[in-house]
Design a protein around this motif. Structure first.
Motif, PDB file in Angstrom:
ATOM      1  N   MET A   1       0.821  -1.196   0.000  1.00 44.08           N
ATOM      2  CA  MET A   1       0.000   0.000   0.000  1.00 44.08           C
ATOM      3  C   MET A   1       0.863   1.257   0.000  1.00 44.08           C
ATOM      4  O   MET A   1       0.632   2.194  -0.778  1.00 44.08           O
ATOM      5  N   VAL A   2       1.881   1.278   0.855  1.00 44.75           N
ATOM      6  CA  VAL A   2       2.772   2.436   0.932  1.00 44.75           C
ATOM      7  C   VAL A   2       3.545   2.595  -0.375  1.00 44.75           C
ATOM      8  O   VAL A   2       3.696   3.706  -0.903  1.00 44.75           O
ATOM      9  N   GLN A   3       4.021   1.493  -0.925  1.00 47.70           N
ATOM     10  CA  GLN A   3       4.760   1.551  -2.179  1.00 47.70           C
ATOM     11  C   GLN A   3       3.880   2.034  -3.322  1.00 47.70           C
ATOM     12  O   GLN A   3       4.336   2.767  -4.213  1.00 47.70           O
ATOM     13  N   SER A   4       2.610   1.641  -3.300  1.00 51.43           N
ATOM     14  CA  SER A   4       1.677   2.107  -4.321  1.00 51.43           C
ATOM     15  C   SER A   4       1.461   3.614  -4.221  1.00 51.43           C
ATOM     16  O   SER A   4       1.476   4.323  -5.247  1.00 51.43           O
ATOM     17  N   CYS A   5       1.277   4.108  -3.007  1.00 50.90           N
ATOM     18  CA  CYS A   5       1.110   5.557  -2.806  1.00 50.90           C
ATOM     19  C   CYS A   5       2.345   6.309  -3.274  1.00 50.90           C
ATOM     20  O   CYS A   5       2.247   7.338  -3.955  1.00 50.90           O
ATOM     21  N   GLU A   6       3.511   5.786  -2.931  1.00 46.52           N
ATOM     22  CA  GLU A   6       4.765   6.427  -3.332  1.00 46.52           C
ATOM     23  C   GLU A   6       4.908   6.419  -4.857  1.00 46.52           C
ATOM     24  O   GLU A   6       5.339   7.406  -5.463  1.00 46.52           O
ATOM     25  N   GLY A   7       4.517   5.303  -5.476  1.00 46.50           N
ATOM     26  CA  GLY A   7       4.609   5.203  -6.924  1.00 46.50           C
ATOM     27  C   GLY A   7       3.693   6.174  -7.638  1.00 46.50           C
ATOM     28  O   GLY A   7       4.069   6.777  -8.660  1.00 46.50           O
ATOM     29  N   ARG A   8       2.491   6.344  -7.117  1.00 46.18           N
ATOM     30  CA  ARG A   8       1.551   7.270  -7.747  1.00 46.18           C
ATOM     31  C   ARG A   8       2.017   8.711  -7.587  1.00 46.18           C
ATOM     32  O   ARG A   8       1.894   9.518  -8.520  1.00 46.18           O
ATOM     33  N   LEU A   9       2.578   9.029  -6.430  1.00 39.38           N
ATOM     34  CA  LEU A   9       3.154  10.363  -6.247  1.00 39.38           C
ATOM     35  C   LEU A   9       4.301  10.590  -7.225  1.00 39.38           C
ATOM     36  O   LEU A   9       4.422  11.666  -7.829  1.00 39.38           O
ATOM     37  N   ALA A  10       5.156   9.583  -7.364  1.00 37.72           N
ATOM     38  CA  ALA A  10       6.291   9.696  -8.272  1.00 37.72           C
ATOM     39  C   ALA A  10       5.818   9.928  -9.705  1.00 37.72           C
ATOM     40  O   ALA A  10       6.432  10.703 -10.457  1.00 37.72           O
ATOM     41  N   GLN A  11       4.733   9.281 -10.086  1.00 34.70           N
ATOM     42  CA  GLN A  11       4.201   9.462 -11.439  1.00 34.70           C
ATOM     43  C   GLN A  11       3.759  10.901 -11.667  1.00 34.70           C
ATOM     44  O   GLN A  11       4.052  11.509 -12.704  1.00 34.70           O
ATOM     45  N   TRP A  12       3.022  11.460 -10.683  1.00 30.99           N
ATOM     46  CA  TRP A  12       2.584  12.849 -10.827  1.00 30.99           C
ATOM     47  C   TRP A  12       3.772  13.806 -10.834  1.00 30.99           C
ATOM     48  O   TRP A  12       3.772  14.799 -11.574  1.00 30.99           O
ATOM     49  N   LEU A  13       4.791  13.518 -10.026  1.00 29.31           N
ATOM     50  CA  LEU A  13       5.966  14.384  -9.998  1.00 29.31           C
ATOM     51  C   LEU A  13       6.732  14.296 -11.315  1.00 29.31           C
ATOM     52  O   LEU A  13       7.289  15.297 -11.787  1.00 29.31           O
ATOM     53  N   ALA A  14       6.772  13.101 -11.921  1.00 32.99           N
ATOM     54  CA  ALA A  14       7.410  12.963 -13.238  1.00 32.99           C
ATOM     55  C   ALA A  14       6.654  13.776 -14.285  1.00 32.99           C
ATOM     56  O   ALA A  14       7.263  14.447 -15.135  1.00 32.99           O
TER      57      ALA A  14
END
Length: 214
Positions: A138-151
């Motif tokens: 769950m935490v990794q998914s949240c981090e991944g989605r944030l990373a996508q928006w930041l990219a």
């Protein structure tokens, strides 16, 4: 009761009456949240849950087969809350999404101060490996989605182009988790939302967010 969760449980009518399994399960989850805020996670037992709700332990176990199932339902609740936090806002820019998520995270922890206590406790880490794996994902998914928006924000010129999105996402989550720990666990930050708004400009500066034109 002083917490939001406690108030949620208190307003439920006739707690000892016969209710559907789905409704009763939700009441039990809210009770766990209330007890976590009031007494701490380690003090939560099935007997404490039953006493708080005016039930017997047997009644609790009619709706959940064991304590792990109760914690799994609590994790389901938390996952649902985070799902709402990460629900995209139509037409928002990538950086606006990052800002919205940051504030929504802090608002969630302000409304449910027991949530960080649960996350930081050993409950989801040592006794129940399957729940620990779920929480990690769950935490990794949240981090991944944030990373996508930041990219995407970097591609659109909203933040610096040399920004490593996974690192920037981790920094943001670490900031949120630190505020949650200081507020909900240590009690040294009275208002995590206000404190978070003071810190966010520093984060924006770190990722090179474009300043608004006068």
């Amino acid at each position: 009761m002083q917490t939001t969760m406690s108030r949620s449980v208190e307003v439920l009518p006739h707690p000892a009456s016969r209710r559907s399994t789905e409704v009763r399960q939700q009441e039990i989850v809210l009770t766990v949240l209330a007890l976590a805020a009031e007494r701490g996670v380690e003090a939560i037992t099935t007997q404490a849950i039953a006493d708080f709700m005016g039930l017997t332990q047997g009644a609790v176990f009619r709706h959940f087969p064991n304590k792990e199932a109760i914690w799994a339902a609590v994790l389901d609740w938390l996952q649902g809350q985070l799902g709402e936090v990460f629900q995209p806002a139509p037409g928002a820019s990538p950086l606006a999404e990052v800002t919205r998520i940051y504030e929504a995270y802090l608002a969630l922890f302000a409304a449910y101060p027991s949530a960080p206590r649960l996350l930081f406790s050993d409950t989801f880490h040592h006794p129940y490996p399957r729940l620990h794996a779920r929480l990690q994902a769950m935490v990794q998914s949240c981090e991944g989605r944030l990373a996508q928006w930041l990219a995407e924000a970097a591609e659109s010129g909203e933040v610096r182009v040399d920004l490593p999105p996974p690192v920037a996402a981790k920094l943001l989550l670490t900031t949120i988790q630190g505020l949650a720990f200081q507020s909900c666990v240590l009690g040294i930050v009275a208002d995590p939302v206000a404190a978070g708004r003071q810190l966010f400009p520093l984060y924006l500066a770190a990722i090179g967010a474009a300043k608004e034109k006068p």
